[in-house]
Design a protein around this motif. Structure first.
Motif, PDB file in Angstrom:
ATOM      1  N   ALA A  91      46.092  53.588  51.741  1.00 32.94           N
ATOM      2  CA  ALA A  91      44.702  53.472  52.203  1.00 32.94           C
ATOM      3  C   ALA A  91      43.833  52.687  51.241  1.00 32.94           C
ATOM      4  CB  ALA A  91      44.116  54.870  52.411  1.00 32.94           C
ATOM      5  N   GLY A  92      44.249  52.589  49.972  1.00 35.85           N
ATOM      6  CA  GLY A  92      43.480  51.843  48.991  1.00 35.85           C
ATOM      7  C   GLY A  92      42.814  52.767  47.998  1.00 35.85           C
ATOM      8  N   PRO A  93      42.146  52.204  47.018  1.00 39.57           N
ATOM      9  CA  PRO A  93      41.920  50.775  46.806  1.00 39.57           C
ATOM     10  C   PRO A  93      43.171  50.059  46.275  1.00 39.57           C
ATOM     11  CG  PRO A  93      41.036  52.022  44.980  1.00 39.57           C
ATOM     12  CD  PRO A  93      41.497  53.033  45.980  1.00 39.57           C
ATOM     13  N   PRO A  94      43.153  48.738  46.222  1.00 42.54           N
ATOM     14  CA  PRO A  94      44.342  47.996  45.793  1.00 42.54           C
ATOM     15  C   PRO A  94      44.841  48.382  44.410  1.00 42.54           C
ATOM     16  CG  PRO A  94      42.777  46.526  46.845  1.00 42.54           C
ATOM     17  CD  PRO A  94      42.090  47.848  46.710  1.00 42.54           C
ATOM     18  N   ALA A  95      43.928  48.685  43.501  1.00 45.95           N
ATOM     19  CA  ALA A  95      44.323  48.993  42.127  1.00 45.95           C
ATOM     20  C   ALA A  95      45.186  50.249  42.043  1.00 45.95           C
ATOM     21  CB  ALA A  95      43.086  49.146  41.254  1.00 45.95           C
ATOM     22  N   LYS A  96      45.143  51.115  43.053  1.00 54.94           N
ATOM     23  CA  LYS A  96      45.915  52.361  43.045  1.00 54.94           C
ATOM     24  C   LYS A  96      47.087  52.343  44.024  1.00 54.94           C
ATOM     25  CE  LYS A  96      41.968  55.193  41.627  1.00 54.94           C
ATOM     26  NZ  LYS A  96      41.122  56.381  41.940  1.00 54.94           N
ATOM     27  N   ALA A  97      47.372  51.204  44.597  1.00 57.12           N
ATOM     28  CA  ALA A  97      48.372  51.148  45.668  1.00 57.12           C
ATOM     29  C   ALA A  97      49.796  51.014  45.155  1.00 57.12           C
ATOM     30  CB  ALA A  97      48.072  49.984  46.607  1.00 57.12           C
TER      31      ALA A  97
ATOM     32  N   VAL B  26      41.523  42.785  43.496  1.00 58.49           N
ATOM     33  CA  VAL B  26      42.744  41.974  43.542  1.00 58.49           C
ATOM     34  C   VAL B  26      42.657  40.822  42.544  1.00 58.49           C
ATOM     35  CG1 VAL B  26      44.041  40.381  44.993  1.00 58.49           C
ATOM     36  CG2 VAL B  26      43.387  42.609  45.894  1.00 58.49           C
ATOM     37  N   LEU B  27      41.511  40.166  42.476  1.00 57.46           N
ATOM     38  CA  LEU B  27      41.360  39.050  41.543  1.00 57.46           C
ATOM     39  C   LEU B  27      41.380  39.517  40.091  1.00 57.46           C
ATOM     40  CD1 LEU B  27      38.691  36.832  43.353  1.00 57.46           C
ATOM     41  CD2 LEU B  27      41.120  36.359  43.060  1.00 57.46           C
ATOM     42  N   ALA B  28      41.111  40.785  39.865  1.00 59.67           N
ATOM     43  CA  ALA B  28      41.171  41.322  38.504  1.00 59.67           C
ATOM     44  C   ALA B  28      42.600  41.637  38.073  1.00 59.67           C
ATOM     45  CB  ALA B  28      40.316  42.584  38.409  1.00 59.67           C
ATOM     46  N   SER B  29      43.560  41.527  38.982  1.00 55.64           N
ATOM     47  CA  SER B  29      44.952  41.830  38.646  1.00 55.64           C
ATOM     48  C   SER B  29      45.552  40.698  37.827  1.00 55.64           C
ATOM     49  CB  SER B  29      45.770  42.039  39.925  1.00 55.64           C
ATOM     50  OG  SER B  29      45.927  40.804  40.611  1.00 55.64           O
ATOM     51  N   ASP B  30      46.749  40.972  37.272  1.00 56.83           N
ATOM     52  CA  ASP B  30      47.425  39.984  36.421  1.00 56.83           C
ATOM     53  C   ASP B  30      48.610  39.341  37.129  1.00 56.83           C
ATOM     54  OD1 ASP B  30      49.088  42.132  36.493  1.00 56.83           O
ATOM     55  OD2 ASP B  30      49.344  42.316  34.321  1.00 56.83           O
ATOM     56  N   VAL B  31      48.604  39.302  38.478  1.00 56.60           N
ATOM     57  CA  VAL B  31      49.679  38.674  39.251  1.00 56.60           C
ATOM     58  C   VAL B  31      49.076  37.576  40.118  1.00 56.60           C
ATOM     59  CG1 VAL B  31      51.037  40.798  39.279  1.00 56.60           C
ATOM     60  CG2 VAL B  31      49.456  40.310  41.175  1.00 56.60           C
ATOM     61  N   PRO B  32      49.905  36.654  40.632  1.00 60.51           N
ATOM     62  CA  PRO B  32      49.381  35.602  41.513  1.00 60.51           C
ATOM     63  C   PRO B  32      48.679  36.190  42.734  1.00 60.51           C
ATOM     64  CG  PRO B  32      51.606  35.078  40.816  1.00 60.51           C
ATOM     65  CD  PRO B  32      51.349  36.481  40.356  1.00 60.51           C
ATOM     66  N   VAL B  33      47.615  35.525  43.149  1.00 57.99           N
ATOM     67  CA  VAL B  33      46.804  35.988  44.282  1.00 57.99           C
ATOM     68  C   VAL B  33      46.559  34.839  45.246  1.00 57.99           C
ATOM     69  CG1 VAL B  33      44.539  36.848  45.003  1.00 57.99           C
ATOM     70  CG2 VAL B  33      45.644  37.808  42.978  1.00 57.99           C
ATOM     71  N   LEU B  34      46.758  35.113  46.538  1.00 55.30           N
ATOM     72  CA  LEU B  34      46.386  34.193  47.607  1.00 55.30           C
ATOM     73  C   LEU B  34      45.138  34.744  48.282  1.00 55.30           C
ATOM     74  CD1 LEU B  34      48.704  32.626  50.329  1.00 55.30           C
ATOM     75  CD2 LEU B  34      46.550  33.711  50.961  1.00 55.30           C
TER      76      LEU B  34
ATOM     77  N   VAL C 215      52.850  45.386  42.467  1.00 56.04           N
ATOM     78  CA  VAL C 215      53.264  44.257  43.305  1.00 56.04           C
ATOM     79  C   VAL C 215      53.471  43.049  42.405  1.00 56.04           C
ATOM     80  CG1 VAL C 215      51.997  45.103  45.335  1.00 56.04           C
ATOM     81  CG2 VAL C 215      50.897  43.472  43.780  1.00 56.04           C
ATOM     82  N   GLN C 216      54.203  42.057  42.925  1.00 58.70           N
ATOM     83  CA  GLN C 216      54.390  40.796  42.185  1.00 58.70           C
ATOM     84  C   GLN C 216      53.395  39.711  42.612  1.00 58.70           C
ATOM     85  OE1 GLN C 216      57.362  42.762  42.883  1.00 58.70           O
ATOM     86  NE2 GLN C 216      56.890  43.239  40.750  1.00 58.70           N
ATOM     87  N   ALA C 217      52.699  39.937  43.716  1.00 61.56           N
ATOM     88  CA  ALA C 217      51.659  39.002  44.171  1.00 61.56           C
ATOM     89  C   ALA C 217      50.816  39.713  45.222  1.00 61.56           C
ATOM     90  CB  ALA C 217      52.270  37.726  44.746  1.00 61.56           C
ATOM     91  N   TRP C 218      49.592  39.211  45.394  1.00 57.13           N
ATOM     92  CA  TRP C 218      48.680  39.767  46.395  1.00 57.13           C
ATOM     93  C   TRP C 218      48.269  38.698  47.406  1.00 57.13           C
ATOM     94  CZ3 TRP C 218      47.633  44.714  47.181  1.00 57.13           C
ATOM     95  CH2 TRP C 218      47.652  45.636  46.121  1.00 57.13           C
TER      96      TRP C 218
ATOM     97  N   ARG D 178      38.227  33.293  34.817  1.00 59.45           N
ATOM     98  CA  ARG D 178      38.577  34.456  33.990  1.00 59.45           C
ATOM     99  C   ARG D 178      39.958  35.021  34.315  1.00 59.45           C
ATOM    100  NH1 ARG D 178      32.978  35.401  34.939  1.00 59.45           N
ATOM    101  NH2 ARG D 178      33.408  36.771  36.722  1.00 59.45           N
ATOM    102  N   ARG D 179      40.569  34.552  35.390  1.00 62.35           N
ATOM    103  CA  ARG D 179      41.887  35.065  35.760  1.00 62.35           C
ATOM    104  C   ARG D 179      42.968  34.552  34.803  1.00 62.35           C
ATOM    105  NH1 ARG D 179      43.971  37.349  39.617  1.00 62.35           N
ATOM    106  NH2 ARG D 179      45.667  35.880  39.929  1.00 62.35           N
ATOM    107  N   THR D 180      43.947  35.418  34.541  1.00 63.52           N
ATOM    108  CA  THR D 180      45.057  35.042  33.667  1.00 63.52           C
ATOM    109  C   THR D 180      46.292  34.634  34.462  1.00 63.52           C
ATOM    110  OG1 THR D 180      45.766  37.348  33.537  1.00 63.52           O
ATOM    111  CG2 THR D 180      44.255  36.555  31.822  1.00 63.52           C
ATOM    112  N   ALA D 181      46.278  34.881  35.788  1.00 56.89           N
ATOM    113  CA  ALA D 181      47.416  34.542  36.650  1.00 56.89           C
ATOM    114  C   ALA D 181      46.973  33.489  37.663  1.00 56.89           C
ATOM    115  CB  ALA D 181      47.925  35.797  37.362  1.00 56.89           C
TER     116      ALA D 181
END
Length: 459
Positions: free
Chosen positions: A267-273, A298-306, A276-279, A322-325
């Motif tokens: 159900a979310g939020p994404p940070a608790k789901a 999602v943009l605050a994560s450290d994996v590739p994001v679409l 993953v290797q990408a979003w 500011r993203r590292t990925a």
């Protein structure tokens, strides 16, 4: 040119053009060919090719649009071969079996001049464009004013970017390259158009040691109470994209599991789901505060994001810095216009320029969707997708593309390669599913395994 006898390249071009004209007509002896001749070398190519056709028994008429600047050697060759020269008149176009467009070359700017445009409008026979259709921009694909709409185009030495990018691409017709010996001298390309072998080399292949986690887990944040179908379609694309598992996050979990029981839901939020290797984030999210929060997490994560669709509303260049990925944006023309603060018609008229502006301004990879789909990534050559179908212009197909491309990201491809392969497979799936008839977005997901096999067969 400095290493060859004078006129060698033009004769090579003319030979290839004459052969293509013969193929297009099916016969040469007795055929009626009209050549529209402008000034310079492009007109020379057309005249020398016409002379070859005349020597094989074609009735050739050259219409000189700039008589004082017509290529003298080509004009002499045509007359010696039995061709004739006539004043511009619409009858010259209506009585032909084939028309050679040698009006302007790669240096031409702007649309056709009024006299040339009037002649082209009178044409009833197929037009074979010489190097490129007159009136289109060779470098950008822009069309300012009237331009030739060719049944086919014979281009020399190398493909010109404008021949592969709309709106000029729709003027090009069937495209054929004639090798005139330039290959050893070509530098880095401005544009790349992948083929089956290129895509096969990119696609992930599981090994005996693979499990669902090693193959990658793609997280999909999509859908809303108003748009649950976007979540279902994005997950459909993701399940067909090569990742080992799809983790859906959002309010449409019930609809997703009902259609795709293999999906993992939260159900979310994404940070608790979960890991993953990408979003993928954005399809059908809406524009409320929950959507903004999901995109920011999602943009605050450290994996590739679409980021696609509604998610693009909440993207800002400063935030992406500011993203590292890696980040991949997948706008259509209207969304790209909003990101650049320009009118949508400007993006549609100059898609190549605006794809480059997007990647420069936002500092990430951009997949610009449209009648020509482009992948821009920093200073690398822009990739133009050669697959697709007009039947793709229907609701939900972009959601399939987002899921598919995100899954390729999770499987380990770079943003540039994932966007390239995703767009290519997506376009092939549309062709496979449509076959000349209307399709729904869900049909693309069903066709993806077939086209994946076609692309990788023998690889």
């Amino acid at each position: 040119m400095a290493t060859l006898p004078e006129g060698t390249l033009m004769q090579r071009a003319a030979a290839g053009l004459a052969a293509a004209a013969a193929d297009l007509m099916g016969r040469v002896y007795g055929a009626r060919v009209t050549v529209l001749v402008g000034s310079g070398d492009n007109g020379g190519d057309a005249l020398y090719a016409a002379a070859r056709l005349a020597r094989r028994g074609a009735a050739v008429t050259a219409v000189l649009l700039a008589p004082d600047r017509a290529h003298p050697g080509g004009l002499t060759a045509l007359r010696r071969a039995g061709g004739r020269v006539a004043a511009p008149h619409p009858n010259q176009l209506t009585e032909a079996d084939l028309i050679l467009d040698g009006i302007t070359g790669i240096g031409g700017k702007g649309g056709l001049r009024p006299d040339a445009a009037a002649l082209v409008r009178a044409a009833s026979a197929p037009i074979l464009a010489v190097d490129l259709p007159s009136g289109v921009d060779a470098d950008t694909g822009e069309v300012h004013g009237e331009a030739v709409r060719a049944a086919a185009t014979v281009t020399f030495g190398t493909y010109k970017p404008g021949l592969l990018v709309d709106p000029a691409r729709t003027h090009t017709g069937a495209l054929r390259l004639i090798d005139i010996g330039l290959t050893p001298y070509l530098t880095a390309p401005a544009l790349e158009a992948p083929q089956h072998a290129d895509i096969a080399a990119l696609l992930p292949h599981p090994t005996a040691a693979s499990d669902k986690y090693r193959r990658g887990v793609i997280g999909v944040v999509a859908g809303s109470e108003r748009y649950p179908g976007a979540a279902v379609l994005a997950v459909a694309g993701a399940l067909r994209g090569g990742a080992g598992a799809v983790r859906y996050v959002g309010p449409a979990a019930r609809a997703v599991v009902a259609r795709w029981p293999e999906a993992l839901v939260h159900a979310g939020p994404p940070a608790k789901a979960g890991r993953v290797q990408a979003w993928v984030v954005g399809p059908g999210l809406g524009d409320g505060p929950e959507a903004r929060q999901a995109v920011e997490e999602v943009l605050a994560s450290d994996v590739p994001v679409l980021v696609d669709a509604d998610g693009l509303r909440f993207v800002h260049p400063d935030g992406l810095e500011r993203r590292t990925a890696p980040t991949l944006l997948t706008p259509h023309a209207g969304e790209a216009a909003a990101l650049l603060a320009v009118p949508r018609p400007e993006v549609e008229a100059r898609s190549l320029q605006h794809a480059r502006e997007l990647t420069a301004r936002y500092g990430c990879t951009v997949l610009l969707k449209g009648s020509t789909t482009l992948v821009a990534d920093g200073d690398a050559p822009v990739r133009v997708n050669p697959t697709g179908s007009p039947w793709l212009a229907t609701a939900g197909t972009g959601d399939i593309l987002s899921g598919l491309t995100g899954s390729l990201l999770a499987a380990g491809l770079t943003t540039r390669d994932a966007a390239t392969a995703g767009a290519y497979l997506h376009g092939l799936a549309a062709r496979e599913a449509a076959r000349g008839a209307p399709i729904g977005a869900h049909d693309l997901a069903d066709a993806l395994p077939t086209v994946w096999r076609d692309v990788t067969r023998g690889a």
